[in-house]
Write a protein that holds these residues in place. Structure first.
Motif, PDB file in Angstrom:
ATOM      1  N   ASP A 257       0.831  -1.212   0.000  1.00 62.54           N
ATOM      2  CA  ASP A 257       0.000   0.000   0.000  1.00 62.54           C
ATOM      3  C   ASP A 257       0.865   1.262   0.000  1.00 62.54           C
ATOM      4  N   LYS A 258       2.199   1.069  -0.074  1.00 60.37           N
ATOM      5  CA  LYS A 258       3.126   2.197  -0.128  1.00 60.37           C
ATOM      6  C   LYS A 258       3.609   2.381  -1.566  1.00 60.37           C
ATOM      7  N   PRO A 259       3.980   3.587  -1.933  1.00 60.39           N
ATOM      8  CA  PRO A 259       4.499   3.802  -3.301  1.00 60.39           C
ATOM      9  C   PRO A 259       5.847   3.118  -3.480  1.00 60.39           C
ATOM     10  N   PRO A 260       6.150   2.697  -4.705  1.00 55.59           N
ATOM     11  CA  PRO A 260       7.448   2.042  -4.949  1.00 55.59           C
ATOM     12  C   PRO A 260       8.621   2.962  -4.627  1.00 55.59           C
ATOM     13  N   THR A 261       9.674   2.362  -4.089  1.00 50.42           N
ATOM     14  CA  THR A 261      10.902   3.102  -3.816  1.00 50.42           C
ATOM     15  C   THR A 261      11.845   2.896  -4.989  1.00 50.42           C
ATOM     16  N   LYS A 262      12.089   3.939  -5.741  1.00 47.58           N
ATOM     17  CA  LYS A 262      12.880   3.801  -6.968  1.00 47.58           C
ATOM     18  C   LYS A 262      14.381   3.816  -6.676  1.00 47.58           C
ATOM     19  N   LEU A 470      20.400  -0.030  -3.210  1.00 46.76           N
ATOM     20  CA  LEU A 470      20.344  -1.212  -2.348  1.00 46.76           C
ATOM     21  C   LEU A 470      21.360  -2.207  -2.886  1.00 46.76           C
ATOM     22  N   PHE A 471      22.323  -2.580  -2.047  1.00 45.53           N
ATOM     23  CA  PHE A 471      23.324  -3.576  -2.427  1.00 45.53           C
ATOM     24  C   PHE A 471      22.942  -4.927  -1.827  1.00 45.53           C
ATOM     25  N   VAL A 472      22.932  -5.930  -2.661  1.00 49.72           N
ATOM     26  CA  VAL A 472      22.684  -7.298  -2.191  1.00 49.72           C
ATOM     27  C   VAL A 472      23.938  -8.112  -2.501  1.00 49.72           C
ATOM     28  N   LEU A 526      11.999  -7.035  -4.132  1.00 48.83           N
ATOM     29  CA  LEU A 526      10.777  -6.395  -4.615  1.00 48.83           C
ATOM     30  C   LEU A 526       9.879  -5.970  -3.455  1.00 48.83           C
ATOM     31  N   ASP A 527       9.829  -6.793  -2.423  1.00 45.69           N
ATOM     32  CA  ASP A 527       9.034  -6.475  -1.244  1.00 45.69           C
ATOM     33  C   ASP A 527       9.629  -5.273  -0.503  1.00 45.69           C
ATOM     34  N   TYR A 528      10.942  -5.236  -0.401  1.00 44.54           N
ATOM     35  CA  TYR A 528      11.613  -4.130   0.294  1.00 44.54           C
ATOM     36  C   TYR A 528      11.372  -2.799  -0.429  1.00 44.54           C
TER      37      TYR A 528
END
Length: 622
Positions: A257-262, A470-472, A526-528
């Motif tokens: 329900d939150k906007p995507p974090t680009k 975001l580094f994975v 994607l969830d983050y």
């Protein structure tokens, strides 16, 4: 008939000589990898003998025919010489695969299969790696050379000065009957006996400890068993469609329900950085980064080779076949992984691998997965840094990577696979003696890649995209062997570090104790980022209450749920362990906890069926 008996005896002697060499190669396989196996028992020997007879019988059916086919022509000196040479060459070629796997097993954890050695792209790797392997493991080459000479010297010949006579119809009938009986005996031995189905790779589990399966098997057997297997997936029908969906459904719907974090997303895949390398002094940078990251303490690889890691991490497709997904007949299946999902969100997408183009089919996978750009050794344009075997040293290629990322329009999604900690573990001369103290060549190369990673982050911090990224970081698989006994179990062989690092979010830190796997990375990212999507994923988000891990190795499924670990092969459970308390997996709880076995079996069967059906029916994407 006396001459005919001599021919039969000749074949029998040659056959038994090959059997003896297989036993010798098994003993070498054991003693040269002593730290990877449990004790060598009588059961292991007898099981190994069964699989040896199977492989040798199948390989030598043409030679039993050539040895005892009726006719006086076969007594000629020329015929016998050609027969001896062909028998020697064919059998020696397959014996050689046993010797190759003495070393290769340390990296793959399984006997080689036909698809492993013939996969597209492997021809480049073989040409590059054979010289380095011969240098590093020279003793294997010398032992094999000695065995080759002894094999030829010990191969018996047919007695000379044989007296031939005209063959009557009765002679032909008797000799053809003997030939048919001989072929029948070899066929029976080839299928492993009189049981309904011929023995399979997974049947190696029946003859000793789970960790000794590869010791029971032989490489010619695993090659022969996979040479004609096109799909490498067995259709299973444990449940009807309705039951299957109710037990396990790989369709994940993320509807934040939150906007995507680009944010930009960078996935760094570290060659051979298994858990055994962490926190023992050789990876000081990664150790420090873990303290600033969201670290999955109980993380697992979904495969044992590099080629398994890429579809697992980037497309949430596990390696549940003997053949890797990328090199299988399903490699052209429609998939909807991170590249395509991010592209729909307006991201620039790219994949980097410092090795020669074509290595491990990563360039082909990048196209299928939907990456817009691929950068390999051929695209590298930095200062000279070829390692002499694989490609560009990690330090220089990671700097090249940082420069390229800066040139991309944001937001971008990119992944890089390091190479320097791959055998032959070559590091630059300038780095030798300057790394943390290590005891093996692989540890030195791990330390070098850790240093290269530190330098990459130094450069990245100066770029305007750094704080919006975001580094994975994930290992592709474990190393060839750890120092501790727990590293050698079928839990330890798959434990790797996985961490999420967001420099702009200091609250996204700490150690997560849940069971996590490579195929969980895609839904977790994607969830983050609050990206709304519906997808097929055999993993789960880090926010999910689910706590399972599934991986596979040569016919055996491994299932972890909470504190328990279940081993499943031949459609039945063969082990249940509390892996948190029983670190070395010595106490099998199958009989004491039958309800848990039933519960876990039910889920695992649904998981297997879902994967097999979606893969074979090209339904890995919605």
């Amino acid at each position: 008939m006396n001459n005919y008996k001599k021919c039969i005896t000749l074949f029998l002697k040659r056959f038994l000589l090959v059997v003896a060499i297989y036993q010798l190669s098994r003993l070498l396989f054991y003693f040269l990898n002593l730290n990877l196996f449990d004790s060598f028992t009588t059961q292991t020997f007898l099981g190994g003998l069964l699989f040896d007879f199977t492989a040798i019988s199948y390989l030598n059916i043409p030679f039993i025919i050539a040895h005892i086919v009726p006719g006086n022509f076969k007594y000629s000196t020329r015929y016998q010489l050609m027969l001896k040479i062909s028998f020697y060459c064919v059998n020696l070629m397959f014996i050689a695969t046993n010797f190759i796997d003495i070393i290769y097993y340390r990296f793959t954890g399984r006997r080689s299969t036909y698809k492993m050695i013939t996969a597209k792209g492997m021809e480049h790797e073989v040409l590059g790696l054979i010289p380095s392997f011969l240098r590093e493991f020279w003793y294997i080459g010398i032992i094999f050379l000695i065995i080759s000479v002894l094999f030829w010297k010990l191969l018996p010949d047919l007695s000379k000065n044989l007296l031939t006579k005209h063959l009557t119809k009765s002679d032909y009938f008797i000799k053809f009957t003997a030939l048919i009986i001989s072929i029948t005996i070899l066929l029976i031995m080839g299928r492993g006996g009189f049981q309904k189905k011929s023995i399979k790779i997974v049947d190696g589990i029946k003859y000793g400890a789970l960790s000794n399966t590869a010791l029971v098997l032989n490489t010619p057997f695993t090659i022969l068993k996979t040479i004609a297997k096109k799909d490498d997936i067995d259709n299973v029908n444990y449940y009807n469609a309705k039951e299957l969906k109710s037990i396990y459904n790989p369709v994940i719907s993320l509807q934040s329900d939150k906007p995507p974090t680009k944010k930009n997303v960078v996935i760094l895949i570290l060659e051979s950085f298994g858990n055994e390398n962490i926190e023992r002094g050789q990876t000081p940078f990664l150790d420090s980064l873990i303290t600033k990251s969201y670290y999955f303490k109980n993380a697992f690889a979904n495969g044992k080779v590099s080629i398994d890691a890429v579809p697992s991490l980037l497309s949430s497709i596990p390696s549940l076949m003997n053949n890797s997904f990328i090199s299988s007949s399903f490699s052209l299946n429609k998939i909807n992984g991170l590249p395509k999902i991010f592209k729909k969100e307006g991201y620039n997408t790219s994949f980097f691998h410092g090795a020669f183009n074509g290595s491990q089919n990563f360039d082909q996978y990048a196209k299928i997965a939907g990456f817009e750009h691929y950068f390999g050794k051929n695209q590298y344009d930095g200062k000279a840094a070829f390692d002499g075997t694989w490609g560009i040293f990690d330090e220089e290629f990671l700097q090249f990577y940082a420069t390229k990322l800066t040139s991309f329009k944001q937001p971008f999604f990119s992944s890089l696979f390091t190479i320097s900690s791959h055998n032959p573990y070559t590091i630059p001369e300038k780095s030798k003696g300057k790394l943390p103290k290590v005891t093996t060549t692989i540890q030195e190369s791990i330390a070098y890649t850790d240093f290269a990673l530190r330098e990459f982050f130094k450069t990245a911090k100066k770029q305007n995209w750094y704080n919006n990224t975001l580094f994975v970081i994930s290992a592709d698989h474990t190393s060839s062997g750890g120092d501790l006994d727990i590293d050698k179990t079928n839990i330890g062989k798959f434990r790797i570090p996985i961490l999420f690092f967001d420099p702009s979010n200091p609250e996204f830190t700490g150690a997560n104790e849940k069971n996590f796997q490579q195929i969980d990375v895609m839904p977790s990212i994607l969830d983050y980022l609050n990206i709304k999507t519906e997808m097929v994923s055999f993993g789960k988000s880090y926010k999910s209450p689910e706590n399972f891990v599934v991986y596979y190795l040569q016919g055996t499924y491994h299932y972890i749920q909470d504190d328990y670990y279940l081993v499943f092969a031949n459609n039945q459970t063969i082990g249940l362990y509390n892996w948190k308390k029983d670190l070395l997996l010595k106490n099998n709880l199958m009989q004491q906890d039958k309800s848990r076995v039933r519960e876990y079996e039910k889920f695992l069967k649904a998981y297997i069926q879902s994967f097999n059906e979606r893969t074979t029916n090209n339904k890995l994407a919605l």
